[in-house]
Structure formats: structure tokens, C-alpha cells
Design an enzyme around this catalytic site. Structure first.
Site, PDB file in Angstrom:
ATOM      1  N   ASP A 143     -24.467  58.342   3.071  1.00 60.67           N
ATOM      2  CA  ASP A 143     -25.798  58.948   3.031  1.00 60.67           C
ATOM      3  C   ASP A 143     -26.336  58.909   1.604  1.00 60.67           C
ATOM      4  O   ASP A 143     -25.583  58.699   0.647  1.00 60.67           O
ATOM      5  CB  ASP A 143     -25.709  60.397   3.525  1.00 60.67           C
ATOM      6  CG  ASP A 143     -27.020  60.919   4.087  1.00 60.67           C
ATOM      7  OD1 ASP A 143     -28.046  60.218   3.965  1.00 60.67           O
ATOM      8  OD2 ASP A 143     -27.015  62.021   4.662  1.00 60.67           O
TER       9      ASP A 143
ATOM     10  N   GLU B 208     -29.757  55.156  -1.214  1.00 59.15           N
ATOM     11  CA  GLU B 208     -30.859  54.231  -1.541  1.00 59.15           C
ATOM     12  C   GLU B 208     -30.754  53.623  -2.951  1.00 59.15           C
ATOM     13  O   GLU B 208     -31.210  52.481  -3.122  1.00 59.15           O
ATOM     14  CB  GLU B 208     -32.201  54.954  -1.391  1.00 59.15           C
ATOM     15  CG  GLU B 208     -32.631  55.173   0.028  1.00 59.15           C
ATOM     16  CD  GLU B 208     -31.872  56.320   0.705  1.00 59.15           C
ATOM     17  OE1 GLU B 208     -31.863  56.340   1.944  1.00 59.15           O
ATOM     18  OE2 GLU B 208     -31.284  57.164  -0.002  1.00 59.15           O
TER      19      GLU B 208
ATOM     20  N   ASP C 111     -34.497  60.456   8.112  1.00 68.23           N
ATOM     21  CA  ASP C 111     -34.865  61.863   8.293  1.00 68.23           C
ATOM     22  C   ASP C 111     -36.280  61.992   8.848  1.00 68.23           C
ATOM     23  O   ASP C 111     -37.239  62.306   8.124  1.00 68.23           O
ATOM     24  CB  ASP C 111     -34.744  62.605   6.968  1.00 68.23           C
ATOM     25  CG  ASP C 111     -33.311  62.619   6.459  1.00 68.23           C
ATOM     26  OD1 ASP C 111     -32.405  62.290   7.238  1.00 68.23           O
ATOM     27  OD2 ASP C 111     -33.108  62.949   5.281  1.00 68.23           O
TER      28      ASP C 111
END
Length: 454
Positions: free
Chosen positions: A70, A73, A149
Site C-alpha cells: 500500500d 505510489e 480509495d
């Protein structure tokens, strides 16, 4: 990120090895993430990837079967500006050097590569399972993905369909949403509709942000619990088909979830249709994405289509309007499909066309690893009231079922010959053992329904 903590062995090792990203002045870059102040491995350095991968075996030995990557990025918390590294942060870039403006899109991809390569070294006979929030072209070689999300809104549910289609067209076939959306409190109706849609997508889970209301299915009470249970059971029944599509994606790159224009790419009228999708070549799924809707319009591509729930038949191309009660979403099966489902061991649902040929494949292996497999290819041909079904296979894995069921749709068998021997039949279901060829004489069951309109 790796928490800055002198008592944390991963932090100490990384500092000693020079494994973390640095600023142009040589200082280790620090960013704020969930653990607090963190430093970040430079995954563009092959030595750092190998070091990072060395931390997975201990977790595997504890019994952990998969890993979720998670915030990769990479993301950092920021009061203003971009929530990621400054573009001046330096990276190894496989030894030639570069900055974050070049490395940003590669960061998640190379993190997944580090984990995948480490797990393959440790368990060469098993398939690594990784789930990642971020990646780049080629990440499908290493990890599954989800849509991030999203909000708990009807608009987000509608966007989810387009997003999963788009990811599939971009080479990322194994993806899906957080059911009900990530942030917010979905209504009972929204959660049901999201669950129904996601049951036909590759990645299938419920997940939400910390602090949001609980959303286990039983929280919503009845009738939601029974509806959700039915679609969960349907998902399990569809696993042979989904597993075959996953194998097909690995072999050809074809995504599991496909746009309606997949087999009619020159038809410009299909390009903008983002509220329905094909699951493989056999199924057309039309989720309900508007609050309170109990009917919806569905566009059917060219050909004959069976209504999944009642076997009513339609002819495309064109639009039809169908019922969509809370306990159902519109689903259609392409005539000519042979749909494998986990029912009584195995049932092949044979959707007989009014004329012509059809086919269906079934992939099977040991459930993990890279060992023996088999692909069973079923082909049918209809000539008037006679139906021929042929079966060939490839691979070394033995056929796992002693008997299985053929279930005919749109065709009622009255006489059956299996490899030259006559067999008894009752109704639309036929129990068989492995064969090479079946000839069926029968009568059409049901009428061809209305033709779709413009």
C-alpha cells in the site's frame, strides 16, 4: 516507508547499506506516513531490491500467504503540494542515476518486482500473491491491483466499472474495487448493488477506511444478508469459469472484464458504454448504478443472448429494457457458450444457439505452482434438431471428476448417443463420464425472445 526508529532492525540495516533514497545534498530523504517519519528504499537499485526481498522469507515462515503493498505510489502526507517525494530526490536508476521525476512511476512497479523475485526464489514451486495499490506498465507480471480509495457513492460505483475495464485494456487484468467504496457509509441498497457488480470482477473483497461504520454483510440485516449470500454462492459457482479466464489472461493478455466493444471494436456506438461489461466471451453483466432503479436498459452486442436468470432469449444488436429487482442484476449469456460452473462437482451449462457452432474451455491445475495442468476444449455444432458435442484436451493432469453434468439451455434432449452408445436422459440435465463425442436429438425449449431496439 520504513519508520525511523533506531530499535527497528530494517531501519538500521537500510541505513548501514545506504538503501534509502537521498536528497541532492546526500542526506537521507524523510517523509511523513502512517508510522510517523519514514525513510524509503530505493527500489531502482537492484541491490536494494535484493535486500528488501530478503525480509519476506521470515514472514512466509510465519504462515503468511500473500502480501499487500500500500501507499507505494509512493505517497507521503503533505499540507500542500504533491503528496509524494520532491522531484529532486535522487534514485540509482539501475546504476546510471536520476531523480524522482523519472523514478516516480517506476517505484511501485519495482517494489512489486523485488517481492515477487524474492518469493519465487524462496518458493519456486508456488505462485507469489501480491496486491498493490500502485504500479506501472508491466506490474501485472508481479501483482494484483485494486481501484484504490474510492468514495461510497453511486457515482463511484459507476466509475468503478469504467476503471476496471480501463485497467484491463491497459494490460492489468486482475483488479476490482473495495465493495461499498472505501471512504464513507454506503446505504444498504448501495452496498448490495456494489456487491452484485463485484461478484463478477476478478478481485473481490469488502474493505473500508478506519473510522467508517461497520459493513459486514450481516450488519445490513434482511433482505440484504440473503441477497449478498446468494451472490457470494454464485461467485463460488463461477470459479471454474473465472479460473479459466485467469489462465487465458496469463496466456494471451485478454482481460477477464472486457468492454462491450471487445468483439466489435469498429462499432463506435459501443465505445462510450461504461455501465456494463463482458466477463470473458460468455457473460454480459449490467450492474445497477442508480439509486432506486428496479429496471434498466441493456445494450446487447450482435448475436443471440440468454437471460441468465430465466433463459429468455434475445437477439442483438440493440437495446432492451429488463427488470432489475433488488435481489438481481441483469446478466446475459451468449448463445453458443459452454459455461463451466462448480455445481455438483462440475456442471457444463450449454447454451445452445438456434443454428451454428459454439465452444467453451475449462482450465484446471493443482491450484498452485507450475506443475501439471489440463485444458479441456468443448465444441458444439447444431444442425436442426441435432446437436453434436465434441471434447478434446491437452496437458498431463488427470481429469478430476468421475461423473459430471451437462445442462442444456434452449434445447430439450430426447435421445442421446455417447461415443456410439445410447444413454438415457431425463429433462435438460444429463450425467456423463468422460467422452469424445455426444450426439443429442432434441427439441427447442423456449422461444427466441424480442429483438433489441435501437
Amino acid at each position: 516507508g520504513v519508520k525511523i526508529d533506531p530499535d527497528y532492525s530494517v531501519y538500521r540495516e537500510g541505513i548501514t547499506r545506504g538503501a534509502f533514497c537521498r536528497l541532492p545534498d546526500g542526506q537521507v530523504y524523510r517523509g511523513l506516513v502512517w508510522p510517523g517519519w519514514c525513510v524509503f528504499p530505493d527500489f531502482t537499485d537492484p541491490q536494494v531490491r535484493e535486500w528488501w526481498g530478503g525480509h519476506y522469507p521470515a514472514l512466509v515462515e510465519m504462515g503468511i500467504a500473500g502480501f499487500w503493498h500500500d501507499m507505494n505510489e509512493p505517497t507521503t502526507f503533505a499540507a500542500w503540494g504533491e503528496p509524494t517525494f520532491p522531484r529532486t530526490v535522487r534514485h540509482a536508476m539501475e546504476g546510471r542515476g536520476g531523480d524522482h521525476s523519472e523514478a516516480h512511476n517506476l517505484y511501485g512497479l519495482l517494489m512489486n518486482r523485488a517481492a515477487w523475485e524474492a518469493l519465487r526464489r524462496m518458493q519456486p514451486d508456488r505462485r507469489p500473491f501480491l496486491l498493490t495499490r500502485s504500479g506501472w506498465a508491466g506490474v501485472q507480471r508481479y501483482a494484483w491491483n485494486w481501484t484504490g480509495d474510492t468514495e461510497s457513492t453511486w457515482a463511484a460505483l459507476r466509475r468503478t466499472i469504467a476503471m476496471v475495464i480501463g485497467l484491463g485494456l491497459s494490460g492489468i487484468p486482475y483488479t476490482g474495487p473495495d465493495i461499498g467504496g472505501f471512504s464513507g457509509a454506503p446505504s444498504t441498497e448501495l452496498f448490495i448493488r456494489w456487491f452484485q457488480a463485484a461478484a463478477f470482477m476478478p478481485f473481490f473483497r469488502s474493505h473500508a477506511a478506519k473510522g467508517t461504520p461497520r459493513r459486514e454483510p450481516w450488519v445490513f440485516g434482511e433482505p440484504a444478508l440473503s441477497i449478498i449470500r446468494e451472490f457470494l454462492h454464485l461467485r463460488v459457482r463461477l470459479l471454474p469459469y473465472l479460473y479459466t479466464l485467469a489462465w487465458e489472461a496469463a496466456q494471451t493478455g485478454a482481460p477477464l472484464v472486457r468492454p462491450l466493444f471487445w468483439e466489435n471494436e469498429k462499432d463506435a456506438s459501443l465505445w462510450e458504454m461504461e455501465d456494463a461489461f463482458l466477463l470473458g466471451s460468455a457473460l454480459l453483466v449490467a450492474p445497477v448504478v442508480e439509486e432506486g432503479s428496479r429496471r434498466r436498459k441493456v445494450f446487447l452486442p450482435p448475436g443471440e443472448w440468454y437471460h441468465f436468470w430465466n433463459d429468455q432469449r434475445f437477439t442483438g444488436p440493440g437495446s432492451i429494457e429488463v427488470e432489475a429487482p433488488l435481489e438481481r442484476i441483469p446478466v446475459f449469456v451468449r448463445a453458443g457458450s459452454i459455461l463451466p460452473m462448480a455445481e455438483d462437482g462440475l456442471t457444463l451449462h450449454i447454451y445452445v444457439p438456434s443454428v451454428g457452432e459454439g465452444e467453451g474451455d475449462l482450465y484446471h491445475d493443482e491450484g498452485d505452482g507450475f506443475g501439471p495442468y489440463r485444458v479441456d476444449r468443448f465444441r458444439m455444432k447444431r444442425e436442426g434438431n441435432r446437436l453434436q458435442l465434441r471434447w478434446v484436451h491437452e496437458g498431463d493432469l488427470p481429469w478430476p471428476w468421475e461423473n459430471f453434468t451437462l445442462c442444456f439451455h434452449g434445447f430439450l434432449p430426447v435421445r442421446v448417443m455417447i461415443d456410439g452408445q445410447e444413454s438415457s436422459v431425463q429433462g435438460e440435465r444429463l450425467t456423463v463420464c468422460p467422452f469424445q463425442e455426444v450426439w443429442i436429438e432434441g427439441n427447442p425449449s423456449g422461444d427466441l425472445g424480442p429483438r433489441g431496439g435501437p
